[in-house]
Every structure is written in C-alpha cells, then in structure tokens.
Design an enzyme around this catalytic site. Structure first.
Site, PDB file in Angstrom:
ATOM      1  N   SER A   1      -4.891   6.202  -4.664  1.00 53.63           N
ATOM      2  CA  SER A   1      -4.545   7.438  -3.963  1.00 53.63           C
ATOM      3  C   SER A   1      -4.187   8.530  -4.963  1.00 53.63           C
ATOM      4  CB  SER A   1      -3.333   7.146  -3.072  1.00 53.63           C
ATOM      5  OG  SER A   1      -2.743   8.336  -2.627  1.00 53.63           O
TER       6      SER A   1
ATOM      7  N   TYR B   1       5.773   3.720  -1.656  1.00 53.96           N
ATOM      8  CA  TYR B   1       4.342   3.587  -1.358  1.00 53.96           C
ATOM      9  C   TYR B   1       3.507   3.982  -2.583  1.00 53.96           C
ATOM     10  CZ  TYR B   1      -0.308   4.932   0.096  1.00 53.96           C
ATOM     11  OH  TYR B   1      -1.673   5.086   0.147  1.00 53.96           O
TER      12      TYR B   1
ATOM     13  N   LYS C   1       0.842   1.850  -5.356  1.00 52.85           N
ATOM     14  CA  LYS C   1      -0.519   2.190  -5.806  1.00 52.85           C
ATOM     15  C   LYS C   1      -0.575   2.217  -7.336  1.00 52.85           C
ATOM     16  CE  LYS C   1      -2.411   2.398  -1.806  1.00 52.85           C
ATOM     17  NZ  LYS C   1      -3.272   1.284  -1.386  1.00 52.85           N
TER      18      LYS C   1
HETATM   19  P1  NAD Z   1      -5.077   1.942   7.902  1.00 52.90           P
HETATM   20  O1  NAD Z   1      -3.656   1.654   8.174  1.00 52.90           O
HETATM   21  O2  NAD Z   1      -5.910   2.494   8.997  1.00 52.90           O
HETATM   22  O3  NAD Z   1      -5.821   0.635   7.334  1.00 52.90           O
HETATM   23  C1  NAD Z   1      -5.141  -0.343   6.561  1.00 52.90           C
HETATM   24  C2  NAD Z   1      -5.364  -1.663   7.263  1.00 52.90           C
HETATM   25  O4  NAD Z   1      -4.736  -2.714   6.506  1.00 52.90           O
HETATM   26  C3  NAD Z   1      -4.749  -1.700   8.652  1.00 52.90           C
HETATM   27  O5  NAD Z   1      -5.754  -2.013   9.575  1.00 52.90           O
HETATM   28  C4  NAD Z   1      -3.674  -2.790   8.570  1.00 52.90           C
HETATM   29  O6  NAD Z   1      -3.558  -3.494   9.795  1.00 52.90           O
HETATM   30  C5  NAD Z   1      -4.190  -3.651   7.424  1.00 52.90           C
HETATM   31  N1  NAD Z   1      -3.171  -4.402   6.697  1.00 52.90           N
HETATM   32  C6  NAD Z   1      -2.018  -3.935   6.143  1.00 52.90           C
HETATM   33  N2  NAD Z   1      -1.353  -4.930   5.541  1.00 52.90           N
HETATM   34  C7  NAD Z   1      -2.102  -6.064   5.699  1.00 52.90           C
HETATM   35  C8  NAD Z   1      -1.940  -7.419   5.311  1.00 52.90           C
HETATM   36  N3  NAD Z   1      -0.861  -7.834   4.633  1.00 52.90           N
HETATM   37  N4  NAD Z   1      -2.895  -8.313   5.654  1.00 52.90           N
HETATM   38  C9  NAD Z   1      -4.011  -7.917   6.339  1.00 52.90           C
HETATM   39  N5  NAD Z   1      -4.197  -6.654   6.745  1.00 52.90           N
HETATM   40  C10 NAD Z   1      -3.256  -5.731   6.426  1.00 52.90           C
HETATM   41  O7  NAD Z   1      -5.109   2.891   6.619  1.00 52.90           O
HETATM   42  P2  NAD Z   1      -6.315   3.681   5.972  1.00 52.90           P
HETATM   43  O8  NAD Z   1      -6.021   5.128   6.116  1.00 52.90           O
HETATM   44  O9  NAD Z   1      -7.606   3.131   6.433  1.00 52.90           O
HETATM   45  O10 NAD Z   1      -6.062   3.313   4.440  1.00 52.90           O
HETATM   46  C11 NAD Z   1      -6.805   2.309   3.777  1.00 52.90           C
HETATM   47  C12 NAD Z   1      -6.322   2.219   2.347  1.00 52.90           C
HETATM   48  O11 NAD Z   1      -6.488   3.484   1.714  1.00 52.90           O
HETATM   49  C13 NAD Z   1      -4.845   1.874   2.170  1.00 52.90           C
HETATM   50  O12 NAD Z   1      -4.715   1.046   1.040  1.00 52.90           O
HETATM   51  C14 NAD Z   1      -4.190   3.218   1.915  1.00 52.90           C
HETATM   52  O13 NAD Z   1      -3.011   3.078   1.168  1.00 52.90           O
HETATM   53  C15 NAD Z   1      -5.266   3.904   1.116  1.00 52.90           C
HETATM   54  N6  NAD Z   1      -5.206   5.366   1.172  1.00 52.90           N
HETATM   55  C16 NAD Z   1      -5.185   5.987   2.382  1.00 52.90           C
HETATM   56  C17 NAD Z   1      -5.112   7.382   2.441  1.00 52.90           C
HETATM   57  C18 NAD Z   1      -5.010   8.091   3.773  1.00 52.90           C
HETATM   58  O14 NAD Z   1      -4.494   9.199   3.797  1.00 52.90           O
HETATM   59  N7  NAD Z   1      -5.504   7.523   4.869  1.00 52.90           N
HETATM   60  C19 NAD Z   1      -5.101   8.119   1.256  1.00 52.90           C
HETATM   61  C20 NAD Z   1      -5.154   7.447   0.037  1.00 52.90           C
HETATM   62  C21 NAD Z   1      -5.216   6.055   0.005  1.00 52.90           C
HETATM   63  C1  WQD Z   2      -1.021  17.436   4.300  1.00 50.37           C
HETATM   64  C2  WQD Z   2      -0.328  18.792   4.308  1.00 50.37           C
HETATM   65  C3  WQD Z   2       2.028  18.662   4.783  1.00 50.37           C
HETATM   66  C4  WQD Z   2       1.775  17.318   8.902  1.00 50.37           C
HETATM   67  C5  WQD Z   2      -0.425  11.865   2.326  1.00 50.37           C
HETATM   68  C6  WQD Z   2       0.207  10.888   1.377  1.00 50.37           C
HETATM   69  C7  WQD Z   2      -0.721  10.633   0.226  1.00 50.37           C
HETATM   70  C8  WQD Z   2      -2.100  10.216   0.720  1.00 50.37           C
HETATM   71  C9  WQD Z   2      -2.665  11.209   1.678  1.00 50.37           C
HETATM   72  C10 WQD Z   2      -2.115   7.829   0.979  1.00 50.37           C
HETATM   73  C11 WQD Z   2       1.036  18.760   3.617  1.00 50.37           C
HETATM   74  C12 WQD Z   2       1.295  19.418   5.859  1.00 50.37           C
HETATM   75  C13 WQD Z   2       1.419  17.729   7.623  1.00 50.37           C
HETATM   76  C14 WQD Z   2       2.380  18.246   9.782  1.00 50.37           C
HETATM   77  C15 WQD Z   2       2.230  19.914   8.062  1.00 50.37           C
HETATM   78  N1  WQD Z   2      -2.036   8.993   1.452  1.00 50.37           N
HETATM   79  N2  WQD Z   2       1.654  19.006   7.224  1.00 50.37           N
HETATM   80  N3  WQD Z   2       2.565  19.515   9.324  1.00 50.37           N
HETATM   81  O1  WQD Z   2       1.284  14.486   2.407  1.00 50.37           O
HETATM   82  O2  WQD Z   2      -0.815  15.498   1.375  1.00 50.37           O
HETATM   83  O3  WQD Z   2      -0.630  13.078   1.625  1.00 50.37           O
HETATM   84  O4  WQD Z   2      -1.715  11.382   2.755  1.00 50.37           O
HETATM   85  O5  WQD Z   2      -2.222   7.494  -0.148  1.00 50.37           O
HETATM   86  O6  WQD Z   2      -0.143   9.633  -0.533  1.00 50.37           O
HETATM   87  O7  WQD Z   2       1.426  11.428   0.911  1.00 50.37           O
HETATM   88  O8  WQD Z   2      -0.935  14.421   3.636  1.00 50.37           O
HETATM   89  O9  WQD Z   2      -1.719  14.909   5.906  1.00 50.37           O
HETATM   90  O10 WQD Z   2       0.701  14.261   5.565  1.00 50.37           O
HETATM   91  O11 WQD Z   2      -0.072  16.472   4.749  1.00 50.37           O
HETATM   92  O12 WQD Z   2       2.439  21.080   7.710  1.00 50.37           O
HETATM   93  O13 WQD Z   2       2.742  17.936  10.913  1.00 50.37           O
HETATM   94  O14 WQD Z   2      -0.072  19.140   5.674  1.00 50.37           O
HETATM   95  O15 WQD Z   2       3.277  19.251   4.511  1.00 50.37           O
HETATM   96  O16 WQD Z   2       1.200  19.977   2.952  1.00 50.37           O
HETATM   97  P1  WQD Z   2      -0.165  14.452   2.223  1.00 50.37           P
HETATM   98  P2  WQD Z   2      -0.504  14.952   5.062  1.00 50.37           P
END
Ligand code: NAD
Ligand code: WQD
Length: 343
Positions: free
Chosen positions: A127, A152, A156
């Site tokens: 991330s 969190y 990562k």
């Molecule tokens: P998500 O929650 O939709 O998917 C993650 C899945 O992992 C879920 O379905 C959950 O049930 C499963 N899971 C969690 N712990 C588990 C375990 N111990 N055993 C089996 N299954 C388990 O999230 P997502 O948005 O699809 O994210 C996928 C990956 O990408 C994650 O690693 C997240 O940290 C990373 N990521 C997400 C974002 C984002 O903003 N969505 C941004 C950067 C990185």
């Molecule tokens: C985006 C922008 C908020 C909600 C998060 C995790 C990051 C990564 C991606 C996993 C920010 C603003 C949001 C609302 C708002 N995930 N906002 N009102 O915080 O950039 O990143 O998701 O790895 O680790 O921190 O994403 O979508 O929460 O926010 O104004 O109700 O929208 O302040 O500027 P963020 P977000």
C-alpha cells in the site's frame, strides 16, 4: 495446461476483480477467504461474468494446517496472490494486536507453504501507506519509507520486509504491489466494493450518501495548502489495478524478474482533491451530493500520488480508466447492490 494461481482474500474487493482478470487471461484460480470482510456473492458474480466456478476454501490463513491442505489438494499451484488482510486504518489503532496477528501470521503461513511447495511467484498487496507522511509527490519506489502512521501501515511495511528476507534464498520470486487509492467497480455492475464492515473510503462514502444510506457526508478538512484546500490522493480504478496482478505474475512466470523481490507502485500517476472527486461524481452522475466541510481526519496526510513509470517500463502496465470511469462504475454498482438489499 493453464497455470494455477491461489488467490487469498479472493472474495474481497480487489481479489474478486483480480480473479476475473486472471480467468480472462487464461489462468486457473483457487480462492481462499475466511469471510471476515466479504462473502461468496462475489464468486457468484465471477461465475456470472466468466462462466467459471472458482474452487473456494472457507478458512482462516492463520491456521497453518488449513493452508497446507490447500496445497495438498492443489500441488500444482504455481503462483500465489496474497490479498488477505484486515485493512481498516482506524480499527488497527484500536486493535493493534488483532491486526498484527491476522496480517502477519497469515503471511508467515503463506511464505512457509509457498517455499515448501513448487510455487514460483508470490504477489503481495502492499500500500502507498508504507510511504507515510510524504513531503513530495509523485512518489517513486525509491522514495524513502517514513514511520507508519498506523499498526495497519506497519503490517504492510513488516510484510514487505518479511517477504524480502524469507525469499532471498528460495526459488520463489515475489512482487510487492503498492496500491494507491483503489476505487470503482466492474463495468458489468455485477461486482464492486461490498464490505461487511462499514465503508470508510471516500468513493463508497460518496455513493452511499447519494443513494440515501447516509444522510450527509463530511469533507475532512478544506484548510490544507492544496489548490482547493482539500486533501489530494491518487485514485486508481480497481479493474486496472486487478490487471497489474496478472502482469506481475506473468513477469515472474516468463523468467523476466532478475531479483528475488521487486516492488512497484500502482496508481494513476496524478492527484485529485476530495472536492474534485465530489464534483466529478456530481457531473458524471447528475446526482447532487449532500456534503459539509468538517475538521481534518486524524492521521490524514495532505497529498500523495504515484509515479508508476517502473510498472509501465517493466511490467507493461498502464491505467486505461480514469476518474469518470470510477464514478460511473461505482454509482452503477451502488444502485445495483442497494436494489438487491431492498428486495
Ligand atoms: P477486502 O477486505 O475487500 O479483502 C480482503 C479479504 O481478506 C476479505 O475478503 C477478508 O475476508 C479476507 N481475510 C482477511 N483476513 C483473512 C484471514 N486471516 N484468512 C482468510 N481471509 C482473510 O479488502 P481489499 O480492499 O480487497 O484489499 C485487499 C488487499 O489490498 C489487502 O491486503 C489490503 O490491505 C490491500 N490494500 C487495499 C487498499 C484499499 O484501499 N482497498 C489499498 C492498499 C492496499
Ligand atoms: C481519501 C481522502 C480523506 C472519507 C486509505 C488508507 C490507505 C490505503 C487507501 C490501504 C482523504 C477524504 C474520506 C470521507 C473525506 N488503504 N475523505 N470524507 O485515507 O487516502 O487511504 O485507503 O492500504 O492505507 O489509509 O483513503 O478513501 O479513506 O480517503 O473527506 O468520508 O478522502 O480525508 O483525504 P486514504 P480514504
């Protein structure tokens, strides 16, 4: 024969979109998830879209015996894409041990089993949060990592280090994909973000407000030193992001990766402010959004966006969709899933 790939966290948001992309590119997929933040309706959508019934294991990856069983039953798995993790930043501050246990134990088990079997490639969901509070964008993979802002984010950073160290002397090659802000849904409107836990990310908060699930939404701060005062992020369409995983796997399978572990940014390469995102939603959908401006959210940074030229040059990956596609698809998906909930 098609190469077989294990997708962990495969019923989740990014995992399920990636399963579609893998199938469309000729891979055979096995999925595992414990259902902690998703359910198998996403696999029903995958079947609807691709015609493929993906084999599914409902188990917790923190249990080593369960992970071993998958590989006993599928000894021909050649690639693993490890999405499974808990991902709510605020919750990780409240429950750090739960986050460390879940995100790190599951990864250790995946590394253990991958190195004991004939796995060639491991792709890890990292991330942009690993960059911490950056002072300058765009960030490249060379930008030094800062202190993680949450447990969190720390999982990562630690995950990246554990993979790098564990695979140094093994035949498994790995790619760490640092996603920026994934958003949007599949063009069919049959699949999108549908978390069990309440949405906190900007785009689902917008669509839930527009459809009336929330009375209003708050813009977290309009006093940042940015062009309109609101914070800037890099919003990458989930369908483009999904394809980056397929290309990363292919890169390793084709023997193109020289190093043991490599890292790539996956973003759109420019920043949009919260207010610009809201206006894009309004202009693309014709909906009026009920929002107010509130204080900054604790832990938020002012601005971050990616330089993805490394992924472009080495993986051949480029985003094809833009913020308008994100808004159209996210809104179509919101209407579809709300319709289902009402029935
Ligand atoms: P998500 O929650 O939709 O998917 C993650 C899945 O992992 C879920 O379905 C959950 O049930 C499963 N899971 C969690 N712990 C588990 C375990 N111990 N055993 C089996 N299954 C388990 O999230 P997502 O948005 O699809 O994210 C996928 C990956 O990408 C994650 O690693 C997240 O940290 C990373 N990521 C997400 C974002 C984002 O903003 N969505 C941004 C950067 C990185
Ligand atoms: C985006 C922008 C908020 C909600 C998060 C995790 C990051 C990564 C991606 C996993 C920010 C603003 C949001 C609302 C708002 N995930 N906002 N009102 O915080 O950039 O990143 O998701 O790895 O680790 O921190 O994403 O979508 O929460 O926010 O104004 O109700 O929208 O302040 O500027 P963020 P977000």
């Amino acid at each position: 024969m098609n190469q077989k790939v294990l997708v962990t966290g495969g019923t989740g948001y990014i995992g399920s979109h990636t399963i579609i992309d893998l199938i469309e590119n000729g891979y055979e997929v096995v999925c595992v998830d414990n259902g902690s933040n998703s359910d198998t309706s996403s696999l029903a959508a995958v079947k609807d879209i691709t015609g493929i019934d993906v084999p599914y294991y409902h188990l917790d990856l923190c249990e080593l015996d369960g992970v071993k069983r998958i590989f006993t039953e599928h000894p021909d798995i050649k690639g693993v894409i490890h999405f499974a993790a808990l991902k709510a930043v605020g919750e990780s501050v409240e429950q750090p041990i739960r986050y460390f246990r879940n995100n790190l134990d599951s990864l250790i088990n995946i590394l253990d089993v991958a190195t004991q079997n004939h796995v060639e490639a491991l792709i890890f969901s990292s991330s942009c949060t690993v960059y911490g509070d950056v002072t300058h964008s765009p960030v490249t993979e060379e930008t030094p990592l800062q202190e993680a802002a949450s447990p969190y984010g720390r999982t990562k950073q630690m995950g990246e280090q554990m993979i790098t160290d564990s695979l140094k002397n093994s035949s498994v090659k790995s790619i760490l994909l640092r996603y920026f802000n994934p958003a949007g849904a599949h063009a069919s409107a049959k699949l999108g973000e549908s978390p069990v836990n309440p949405a906190q990310n900007l785009v689902p908060v917008i669509t839930e407000t527009a459809i009336g699930k929330r009375k209003e939404m708050t813009v977290f701060g309009d006093d940042y030193p940015t062009r309109d005062g609101s914070a800037i992020r890099d919003y990458i369409h989930v369908v483009d992001l999904a394809h980056a995983h397929t290309l990363a796997l292919r890169y390793i399978f084709e023997g193109k990766q020289q190093v043991s572990t490599d890292v790539f940014n996956v973003g759109i390469g420019n920043g949009l402010s919260v207010l610009e995102i809201i206006h894009a939603f309004e202009s693309q959908t014709g909906e009026k959004l009920n929002y107010k401006v509130g204080p900054r959210r604790a832990g938020d940074i002012m601005a971050i966006y990616s330089d993805y030229s490394k992924a472009k040059n080495l993986l051949g990956w480029e985003p094809k969709l833009d913020v308008n596609d994100i808004m159209h698809s996210a809104w179509a998906w919101e209407k579809e899933r709300t319709g289902r909930q009402i029935q």
